[in-house]
Design a protein around this motif. Structure first.
Motif, PDB file in Angstrom:
ATOM      1  N   VAL A 183      36.239  51.045  33.594  1.00  9.35           N
ATOM      2  CA  VAL A 183      36.417  50.378  32.863  1.00  9.35           C
ATOM      3  C   VAL A 183      37.828  50.814  31.244  1.00  9.35           C
ATOM      4  O   VAL A 183      37.972  48.888  31.773  1.00  9.35           O
ATOM      5  CB  VAL A 183      35.153  50.217  31.512  1.00  9.35           C
ATOM      6  N   LYS A 184      37.771  51.677  31.555  1.00  8.88           N
ATOM      7  CA  LYS A 184      38.879  51.405  30.717  1.00  8.88           C
ATOM      8  C   LYS A 184      40.824  51.535  32.545  1.00  8.88           C
ATOM      9  O   LYS A 184      41.543  50.872  31.266  1.00  8.88           O
ATOM     10  CB  LYS A 184      39.893  53.015  30.668  1.00  8.88           C
ATOM     11  N   ALA A 185      39.911  52.136  33.426  1.00 11.39           N
ATOM     12  CA  ALA A 185      41.643  51.690  33.800  1.00 11.39           C
ATOM     13  C   ALA A 185      41.397  50.293  34.547  1.00 11.39           C
ATOM     14  O   ALA A 185      42.355  49.711  34.647  1.00 11.39           O
ATOM     15  CB  ALA A 185      41.276  52.885  35.325  1.00 11.39           C
ATOM     16  N   PHE A 186      39.825  49.266  35.204  1.00 13.11           N
ATOM     17  CA  PHE A 186      39.673  48.492  35.245  1.00 13.11           C
ATOM     18  C   PHE A 186      39.120  46.909  34.049  1.00 13.11           C
ATOM     19  O   PHE A 186      38.387  46.470  34.803  1.00 13.11           O
ATOM     20  CB  PHE A 186      39.820  48.272  36.971  1.00 13.11           C
ATOM     21  N   PRO A 187      39.916  46.686  33.353  1.00 12.98           N
ATOM     22  CA  PRO A 187      39.147  46.179  32.138  1.00 12.98           C
ATOM     23  C   PRO A 187      38.580  44.455  32.556  1.00 12.98           C
ATOM     24  O   PRO A 187      39.318  44.215  33.544  1.00 12.98           O
ATOM     25  CB  PRO A 187      39.518  45.690  31.279  1.00 12.98           C
ATOM     26  N   PHE A 188      37.321  43.647  32.180  1.00 16.66           N
ATOM     27  CA  PHE A 188      37.041  42.522  32.431  1.00 16.66           C
ATOM     28  C   PHE A 188      37.457  41.841  31.830  1.00 16.66           C
ATOM     29  O   PHE A 188      38.265  42.404  30.183  1.00 16.66           O
ATOM     30  CB  PHE A 188      35.641  42.464  32.444  1.00 16.66           C
ATOM     31  N   THR A 189      38.350  41.171  32.422  1.00 15.22           N
ATOM     32  CA  THR A 189      39.900  39.982  32.002  1.00 15.22           C
ATOM     33  C   THR A 189      39.252  38.038  31.135  1.00 15.22           C
ATOM     34  O   THR A 189      40.219  37.545  31.327  1.00 15.22           O
ATOM     35  CB  THR A 189      40.950  40.109  32.509  1.00 15.22           C
ATOM     36  N   GLY A 190      37.349  38.539  31.046  1.00 16.95           N
ATOM     37  CA  GLY A 190      37.631  36.533  31.913  1.00 16.95           C
ATOM     38  C   GLY A 190      37.550  36.605  32.671  1.00 16.95           C
ATOM     39  O   GLY A 190      37.258  36.963  33.524  1.00 16.95           O
ATOM     40  N   PRO A 191      36.745  34.839  32.804  1.00 18.16           N
ATOM     41  CA  PRO A 191      36.225  34.171  33.675  1.00 18.16           C
ATOM     42  C   PRO A 191      36.642  34.439  35.098  1.00 18.16           C
ATOM     43  O   PRO A 191      38.567  33.790  34.204  1.00 18.16           O
ATOM     44  CB  PRO A 191      35.822  33.030  32.645  1.00 18.16           C
ATOM     45  N   GLY A 192      36.122  34.395  35.464  1.00 25.67           N
ATOM     46  CA  GLY A 192      36.912  33.784  36.905  1.00 25.67           C
ATOM     47  C   GLY A 192      37.141  34.379  38.072  1.00 25.67           C
ATOM     48  O   GLY A 192      35.729  34.700  38.426  1.00 25.67           O
ATOM     49  N   CYS A 193      37.472  34.787  39.338  1.00 24.80           N
ATOM     50  CA  CYS A 193      36.929  35.018  40.538  1.00 24.80           C
ATOM     51  C   CYS A 193      37.528  36.947  40.689  1.00 24.80           C
ATOM     52  O   CYS A 193      38.919  36.814  40.330  1.00 24.80           O
ATOM     53  CB  CYS A 193      37.552  34.715  41.728  1.00 24.80           C
ATOM     54  N   TYR A 194      36.373  37.864  41.129  1.00 27.95           N
ATOM     55  CA  TYR A 194      36.945  38.818  41.056  1.00 27.95           C
ATOM     56  C   TYR A 194      36.886  40.150  42.476  1.00 27.95           C
ATOM     57  O   TYR A 194      35.873  39.315  43.488  1.00 27.95           O
ATOM     58  CB  TYR A 194      36.128  39.411  40.020  1.00 27.95           C
ATOM     59  N   ARG A 195      37.576  40.729  42.463  1.00 30.56           N
ATOM     60  CA  ARG A 195      37.426  41.340  44.223  1.00 30.56           C
ATOM     61  C   ARG A 195      36.800  42.751  43.162  1.00 30.56           C
ATOM     62  O   ARG A 195      37.132  43.554  42.272  1.00 30.56           O
ATOM     63  CB  ARG A 195      38.794  41.691  44.156  1.00 30.56           C
ATOM     64  N   ILE A 196      35.700  42.666  43.573  1.00 29.92           N
ATOM     65  CA  ILE A 196      35.259  44.070  43.766  1.00 29.92           C
ATOM     66  C   ILE A 196      34.981  45.435  44.433  1.00 29.92           C
ATOM     67  O   ILE A 196      34.227  44.946  45.392  1.00 29.92           O
ATOM     68  CB  ILE A 196      33.679  43.845  42.709  1.00 29.92           C
ATOM     69  N   ILE A 197      35.338  46.214  44.008  1.00 28.01           N
ATOM     70  CA  ILE A 197      34.605  47.221  45.051  1.00 28.01           C
ATOM     71  C   ILE A 197      34.516  48.784  44.784  1.00 28.01           C
ATOM     72  O   ILE A 197      34.631  49.010  43.967  1.00 28.01           O
ATOM     73  CB  ILE A 197      36.455  48.185  45.276  1.00 28.01           C
ATOM     74  N   GLY A 198      33.109  49.035  45.298  1.00 28.12           N
ATOM     75  CA  GLY A 198      32.447  50.208  44.160  1.00 28.12           C
ATOM     76  C   GLY A 198      31.526  50.260  45.510  1.00 28.12           C
ATOM     77  O   GLY A 198      31.446  50.302  46.452  1.00 28.12           O
ATOM     78  N   ARG A 199      30.581  51.280  44.601  1.00 28.62           N
ATOM     79  CA  ARG A 199      29.781  51.460  45.471  1.00 28.62           C
ATOM     80  C   ARG A 199      28.104  51.000  45.919  1.00 28.62           C
ATOM     81  O   ARG A 199      27.955  50.607  44.164  1.00 28.62           O
ATOM     82  CB  ARG A 199      29.166  53.160  45.153  1.00 28.62           C
ATOM     83  N   VAL A 200      27.372  50.571  46.920  1.00 23.99           N
ATOM     84  CA  VAL A 200      26.518  50.313  46.356  1.00 23.99           C
ATOM     85  C   VAL A 200      25.576  51.239  46.212  1.00 23.99           C
ATOM     86  O   VAL A 200      24.655  51.535  46.861  1.00 23.99           O
ATOM     87  CB  VAL A 200      25.528  49.247  47.883  1.00 23.99           C
ATOM     88  N   THR A 201      24.063  50.867  44.909  1.00 25.88           N
ATOM     89  CA  THR A 201      23.616  51.558  44.252  1.00 25.88           C
ATOM     90  C   THR A 201      21.428  50.936  44.460  1.00 25.88           C
ATOM     91  O   THR A 201      21.657  49.607  44.359  1.00 25.88           O
ATOM     92  CB  THR A 201      23.274  52.548  43.923  1.00 25.88           C
TER      93      THR A 201
END
Length: 80
Positions: A21-39
């Motif tokens: 969250v600190k490195a990649f904060p959410f910045t409001g409505p829109g389209c996002y590319r999300i990278i991470g691990r599916v758990t």
């Protein structure tokens, strides 16, 4: 925690731990590319987010005035 919808309209739940969250904060409505691990926990899938990028958006006026659309990206990218 976050909730997004994918290209097909299905809900996608996300988990954002303090370092991401600190490195990649959410910045409001829109389209996002999300990278991470599916758990999976308690038979529920979610994405443990490592990177979150807000994508650029164009409005109809820009497109009709000759602005080129960005190259599409693969919506589902598996990173090993």
């Amino acid at each position: 925690f976050g909730t997004f919808s994918d290209i097909q309209g299905a809900w996608v739940d996300t988990v954002h731990f303090p370092p991401s969250v600190k490195a990649f904060p959410f910045t409001g409505p829109g389209c996002y590319r999300i990278i991470g691990r599916v758990t999976e926990e308690f038979d529920h899938l979610c994405i443990d987010v490592s990177h979150l990028y807000r994508l650029a958006m164009l409005n109809r006026d820009d497109v009709s005035n000759g602005v080129k659309l960005p190259k599409p990206v693969n919506a589902y990218e598996i990173v090993k």
